[in-house]
Design a protein around this motif. Structure first.
Motif, mmCIF file in Angstrom:
data_model
loop_
_atom_site.group_PDB
_atom_site.id
_atom_site.type_symbol
_atom_site.label_atom_id
_atom_site.label_comp_id
_atom_site.label_asym_id
_atom_site.label_seq_id
_atom_site.Cartn_x
_atom_site.Cartn_y
_atom_site.Cartn_z
ATOM 1 N N SER A 112 23.870 45.495 11.698
ATOM 2 C CA SER A 112 23.904 44.677 12.689
ATOM 3 C C SER A 112 25.686 44.204 13.394
ATOM 4 O O SER A 112 25.444 44.245 14.742
ATOM 5 C CB SER A 112 23.253 43.461 12.389
ATOM 6 O OG SER A 112 24.520 42.506 11.148
ATOM 7 N N TRP A 113 26.818 45.017 12.907
ATOM 8 C CA TRP A 113 28.158 44.939 12.857
ATOM 9 C C TRP A 113 27.807 45.970 13.946
ATOM 10 O O TRP A 113 27.329 47.010 13.642
ATOM 11 C CB TRP A 113 28.865 45.024 12.702
ATOM 12 C CG TRP A 113 28.507 43.302 11.575
ATOM 13 C CD1 TRP A 113 27.947 42.786 11.488
ATOM 14 C CD2 TRP A 113 29.836 43.209 10.915
ATOM 15 N NE1 TRP A 113 28.287 41.893 10.655
ATOM 16 C CE2 TRP A 113 29.336 42.455 9.810
ATOM 17 C CE3 TRP A 113 31.099 43.734 9.857
ATOM 18 C CZ2 TRP A 113 30.017 41.100 8.625
ATOM 19 C CZ3 TRP A 113 32.029 42.985 8.963
ATOM 20 C CH2 TRP A 113 31.524 42.326 8.582
ATOM 21 N N PRO A 114 28.483 45.332 15.097
ATOM 22 C CA PRO A 114 28.888 47.060 16.302
ATOM 23 C C PRO A 114 30.172 47.871 15.373
ATOM 24 O O PRO A 114 30.845 46.579 14.827
ATOM 25 C CB PRO A 114 29.136 45.771 17.569
ATOM 26 C CG PRO A 114 30.059 44.470 17.097
ATOM 27 C CD PRO A 114 29.031 44.295 15.877
ATOM 28 N N GLU A 115 29.728 49.187 15.844
ATOM 29 C CA GLU A 115 31.207 49.901 15.319
ATOM 30 C C GLU A 115 31.721 49.316 16.094
ATOM 31 O O GLU A 115 32.179 49.758 17.875
ATOM 32 C CB GLU A 115 30.900 51.209 15.662
ATOM 33 C CG GLU A 115 29.681 51.591 14.649
ATOM 34 C CD GLU A 115 29.202 52.755 14.747
ATOM 35 O OE1 GLU A 115 29.851 53.592 14.986
ATOM 36 O OE2 GLU A 115 28.486 53.619 13.734
ATOM 37 N N GLU A 116 33.489 48.615 16.228
ATOM 38 C CA GLU A 116 34.811 48.647 16.985
ATOM 39 C C GLU A 116 35.421 48.605 15.810
ATOM 40 O O GLU A 116 35.585 48.379 14.732
ATOM 41 C CB GLU A 116 34.151 46.872 17.542
ATOM 42 C CG GLU A 116 35.288 46.660 18.118
ATOM 43 C CD GLU A 116 35.033 45.443 18.602
ATOM 44 O OE1 GLU A 116 35.730 45.170 18.839
ATOM 45 O OE2 GLU A 116 34.387 45.407 19.258
ATOM 46 N N TYR A 117 36.759 49.211 16.384
ATOM 47 C CA TYR A 117 37.695 49.366 15.811
ATOM 48 C C TYR A 117 39.034 48.553 16.565
ATOM 49 O O TYR A 117 38.896 49.316 17.661
ATOM 50 C CB TYR A 117 38.444 50.429 15.374
ATOM 51 C CG TYR A 117 39.958 50.764 14.943
ATOM 52 C CD1 TYR A 117 40.062 50.192 13.117
ATOM 53 C CD2 TYR A 117 40.916 50.901 15.647
ATOM 54 C CE1 TYR A 117 41.100 50.880 12.700
ATOM 55 C CE2 TYR A 117 42.035 51.020 14.913
ATOM 56 C CZ TYR A 117 42.329 50.495 13.227
ATOM 57 O OH TYR A 117 43.274 50.557 13.216
ATOM 58 N N VAL A 118 39.862 47.452 15.736
ATOM 59 C CA VAL A 118 40.938 46.640 16.873
ATOM 60 C C VAL A 118 41.844 47.109 16.035
ATOM 61 O O VAL A 118 42.292 46.557 14.442
ATOM 62 C CB VAL A 118 40.357 44.979 16.639
ATOM 63 C CG1 VAL A 118 41.121 44.607 17.506
ATOM 64 C CG2 VAL A 118 39.246 45.051 17.756
ATOM 65 N N GLU A 119 42.944 47.423 16.149
ATOM 66 C CA GLU A 119 44.516 47.460 15.796
ATOM 67 C C GLU A 119 45.156 45.757 15.661
ATOM 68 O O GLU A 119 45.497 44.673 16.515
ATOM 69 C CB GLU A 119 45.509 47.985 16.312
ATOM 70 C CG GLU A 119 46.869 48.899 15.970
ATOM 71 C CD GLU A 119 46.600 49.509 14.753
ATOM 72 O OE1 GLU A 119 47.619 48.905 14.033
ATOM 73 O OE2 GLU A 119 46.004 50.233 14.085
ATOM 74 N N ALA A 120 44.853 45.582 14.084
ATOM 75 C CA ALA A 120 45.538 44.328 13.945
ATOM 76 C C ALA A 120 46.150 43.846 13.858
ATOM 77 O O ALA A 120 47.460 42.938 13.865
ATOM 78 C CB ALA A 120 44.143 43.733 13.098
ATOM 79 N N HIS A 121 47.287 44.773 13.205
ATOM 80 C CA HIS A 121 48.402 44.367 12.887
ATOM 81 C C HIS A 121 49.747 45.872 13.395
ATOM 82 O O HIS A 121 48.951 46.989 12.991
ATOM 83 C CB HIS A 121 48.963 44.565 11.751
ATOM 84 C CG HIS A 121 50.521 44.583 11.012
ATOM 85 N ND1 HIS A 121 50.869 45.307 10.264
ATOM 86 C CD2 HIS A 121 50.921 42.894 11.341
ATOM 87 C CE1 HIS A 121 51.619 44.487 9.630
ATOM 88 N NE2 HIS A 121 52.373 42.910 10.374
ATOM 89 N N ALA A 122 50.409 45.824 13.550
ATOM 90 C CA ALA A 122 50.868 46.788 13.940
ATOM 91 C C ALA A 122 52.831 46.431 13.251
ATOM 92 O O ALA A 122 54.220 45.714 14.510
ATOM 93 C CB ALA A 122 51.517 47.398 15.632
ATOM 94 N N PRO A 123 53.047 46.797 12.691
ATOM 95 C CA PRO A 123 54.387 46.165 11.869
ATOM 96 C C PRO A 123 55.833 46.555 12.602
ATOM 97 O O PRO A 123 56.728 45.769 13.179
ATOM 98 C CB PRO A 123 54.204 46.664 10.115
ATOM 99 C CG PRO A 123 53.806 48.253 10.782
ATOM 100 C CD PRO A 123 52.325 47.598 11.329
ATOM 101 N N TRP A 124 55.386 47.886 13.148
ATOM 102 C CA TRP A 124 56.719 48.677 14.329
ATOM 103 C C TRP A 124 55.876 48.650 15.863
ATOM 104 O O TRP A 124 55.326 49.775 16.294
ATOM 105 C CB TRP A 124 57.794 49.549 13.734
ATOM 106 C CG TRP A 124 58.367 49.332 12.358
ATOM 107 C CD1 TRP A 124 57.907 50.320 11.505
ATOM 108 C CD2 TRP A 124 58.867 48.349 11.783
ATOM 109 N NE1 TRP A 124 57.890 49.450 9.952
ATOM 110 C CE2 TRP A 124 58.657 48.892 10.000
ATOM 111 C CE3 TRP A 124 59.508 47.459 12.172
ATOM 112 C CZ2 TRP A 124 59.619 48.154 9.467
ATOM 113 C CZ3 TRP A 124 60.481 46.028 10.836
ATOM 114 C CH2 TRP A 124 60.383 46.369 9.771
ATOM 115 N N LEU A 125 56.763 48.167 16.639
ATOM 116 C CA LEU A 125 56.676 48.161 17.764
ATOM 117 C C LEU A 125 57.617 50.257 18.432
ATOM 118 O O LEU A 125 57.137 50.763 18.636
ATOM 119 C CB LEU A 125 56.897 47.358 19.018
ATOM 120 C CG LEU A 125 56.247 46.262 18.502
ATOM 121 C CD1 LEU A 125 56.381 45.480 19.718
ATOM 122 C CD2 LEU A 125 54.657 45.958 18.353
ATOM 123 N N ASP A 126 58.540 49.804 17.727
ATOM 124 C CA ASP A 126 59.451 51.068 18.311
ATOM 125 C C ASP A 126 59.925 51.580 17.383
ATOM 126 O O ASP A 126 60.476 51.435 15.885
ATOM 127 C CB ASP A 126 60.162 50.864 19.438
ATOM 128 C CG ASP A 126 61.010 50.240 19.999
ATOM 129 O OD1 ASP A 126 61.905 49.770 18.647
ATOM 130 O OD2 ASP A 126 60.690 48.943 20.920
#
Length: 146
Positions: A5-19
């Motif tokens: 019942s859950w949609p297949e979805e991926y969300v980037e929840a944490h990006a420790p380094w931006l650059d």
């Protein structure tokens, strides 16, 4: 697997380094027990981490007693048998080493870094009521105020 019942979805929840410059914008200090055998978590953490914004403050494990009957970190039975005099000596040694090393190694570099925000996480396995070291409430208060 996810429920159907859950949609297949991926969300980037944490990006420790931006650059590429971000590691220079984060200061990490760690105070922990250390020996050459890597017997204590995190298993690494010698004094020189090799990066200007990473400071390890390795503390010596406090061991008391005659050879073969030592009280070592994590040894609940031996720790329970320490006299009040031994406990006080260990508390004094732990406080002195913490304050000397943090004052000499960590605080000057943290102050030079000039942080906008500080997250402080204190594990309490170093407290005298636990099994690994002999810090008191005064030691935790000192490092928080330092």
């Amino acid at each position: 697997p996810l429920p159907e019942s859950w949609p297949e979805e991926y969300v980037e929840a944490h990006a420790p380094w931006l650059d590429e410059s971000d590691p220079d914008e984060v200061f990490f200090g760690s105070v922990h027990l250390w020996d050459d055998a890597g017997s204590f978590y995190p298993g690494g953490g010698a004094a020189d981490a090799g990066h200007a914004t990473v400071v390890n403050v390795p503390l010596n494990p406090l061991i008391v007693g005659a050879q073969g009957r030592e009280c070592r970190p994590g040894d609940a039975r031996a720790r329970a048998n320490l006299s009040q005099t031994q406990r006080q000596q260990l508390r004094t040694r732990a406080a002195a080493e913490l304050r000397a090393k943090v004052s000499a190694d960590l605080l000057p570099r943290l102050r030079a870094f000039d942080a906008d925000l500080i997250f402080f996480s204190a594990g309490f396995d170093g407290h005298e009521s636990d099994l690994y070291h002999f810090f008191t409430e005064d030691d935790y208060a000192w490092i928080t105020a330092a």
